[in-house]
Design an enzyme around this catalytic site. Structure first.
Site, PDB file in Angstrom:
ATOM      1  N   ASN A  55     -11.062  -2.249  -4.787  1.00 47.45           N
ATOM      2  CA  ASN A  55     -11.211  -1.166  -5.891  1.00 47.45           C
ATOM      3  C   ASN A  55     -11.197  -1.474  -6.953  1.00 47.45           C
ATOM      4  O   ASN A  55     -11.735   0.134  -7.812  1.00 47.45           O
ATOM      5  CB  ASN A  55      -8.887  -2.101  -5.543  1.00 47.45           C
ATOM      6  CG  ASN A  55      -8.039  -1.668  -4.733  1.00 47.45           C
ATOM      7  OD1 ASN A  55      -7.535  -2.814  -4.509  1.00 47.45           O
ATOM      8  ND2 ASN A  55      -8.610  -0.700  -4.241  1.00 47.45           N
ATOM      9  N   ASP A  84       1.287  -1.080  -0.391  1.00 47.77           N
ATOM     10  CA  ASP A  84       0.189   0.258   0.366  1.00 47.77           C
ATOM     11  C   ASP A  84       0.935   1.748   0.469  1.00 47.77           C
ATOM     12  O   ASP A  84       1.875   1.182   0.243  1.00 47.77           O
ATOM     13  CB  ASP A  84      -0.905  -0.282   1.159  1.00 47.77           C
ATOM     14  CG  ASP A  84      -2.231   1.104   1.254  1.00 47.77           C
ATOM     15  OD1 ASP A  84      -2.593   1.384   0.129  1.00 47.77           O
ATOM     16  OD2 ASP A  84      -2.545   1.404   2.238  1.00 47.77           O
TER      17      ASP A  84
END
Ligand code: IPE
Ligand code: IPE
Ligand code: MG
Length: 242
Positions: free
Chosen positions: A67, A19
């Site tokens: 996502n 991330d």
């Protein structure tokens, strides 16, 4: 020349939530996609270091089931990068005898990327030195729900005789990760201290390591810090230390 690092106790399986790509880019006034491009270099480096340290299983979170809700431009760019990454890396995967797989809902991946993924899975399926699993269009709740549904169907078909016999091992055999042991260490870069729907069933006793380092900045040194931190952990699994 890299110094040789000695570890007392290495994880057999490392899972990584990669991330921070977007924030890395935004901080430099770049398009978010530039962060994803840099993120691919980090993945290459970490895979190389995992080979160096002989980590047997590496599972990396590349794209979550949530996502898909990002702007189309970012999703399209990510799918394009993925397609390129797989075809560029295939010779390296073969050279190092890396068994490549994906976990997640592959049906949702665009055909051009899916084609490369299936080709890489096929060409590396005979290897068992190192296992690299890319979590793509992956969501742990979806995985658990689908597994429960498949298990119920097998019961209905008579493949499972007795509901009382269902245990961790049987349930695990319905998950995407059926051939992979549970992670020993989960690393999340980017500063957030949450799991974001990754491997919820599998991380019951996994050691967690959170770092503020953004994924594009995460390299061999950072991995060594995480491994040195893991080395000190005392894993009890509910028992008492002997
Ligand atoms: C992780 O980086 C990669 C994907 C989720 C595809 P992010 O894109 O989430 O980066 P941040 O968290 O916005 O910085
Ligand atoms: C988790 O990161 C997914 C990946 C790294 C692929 P996100 O950026 O999607 O997670 P949240 O939204 O911050 O929880
Ligand atoms: Mg993020």
């Amino acid at each position: 020349m890299k110094e040789k690092i000695i570890f007392d106790n290495l994880p057999r399986h490392i899972a990584i939530i990669m991330d921070g790509n977007g924030r890395w880019a935004e901080k430099r006034n770049l398009d978010r996609i530039e962060g994803h491009i840099k993120g691919i270099d980090s993945l290459r480096n970490i895979l190389k270091s995992s080979l160096e340290f002989r980590i047997k299983y590496l599972t990396v979170f590349a794209f979550s089931s949530e996502n898909w809700q990002r702007p189309k431009k970012e999703v399209d760019s990510l799918m394009h990068l993925l397609e390129q990454y797989i075809s560029t890396e295939l010779p390296m995967l073969i050279k190092n005898k890396i068994n490549f797989n994906i976990i997640g809902n592959i049906e949702k991946i665009p055909y051009s990327a899916k084609k490369n993924i299936l080709d890489a899975i096929d060409k590396t399926s005979g290897y068992s030195d190192i296992f690299l699993a890319l979590a793509l269009s992956y969501g742990a709740r979806e995985e658990i729900i689908n597994s429960a549904a498949k298990l119920a169907l097998d019961f209905k078909k008579g493949k499972l005789k007795n509901l009382d016999s269902i245990n961790d091992d049987i349930f695990s055999s319905y998950l995407y990760t059926k051939n992979i042991p549970d992670p020993d260490l989960l690393i999340r870069t980017g500063g957030e201290e949450r799991i974001s729907n990754f491997l919820l069933f599998q991380i019951a006793y996994t050691e967690l390591y959170f770092t503020k380092t953004m994924w594009p900045d995460f390299g061999r040194k950072n991995l060594i810090s995480a491994l040195k931190n893991y080395e000190k952990r005392v894993r009890r699994f509910g028992k008492i230390k002997v």
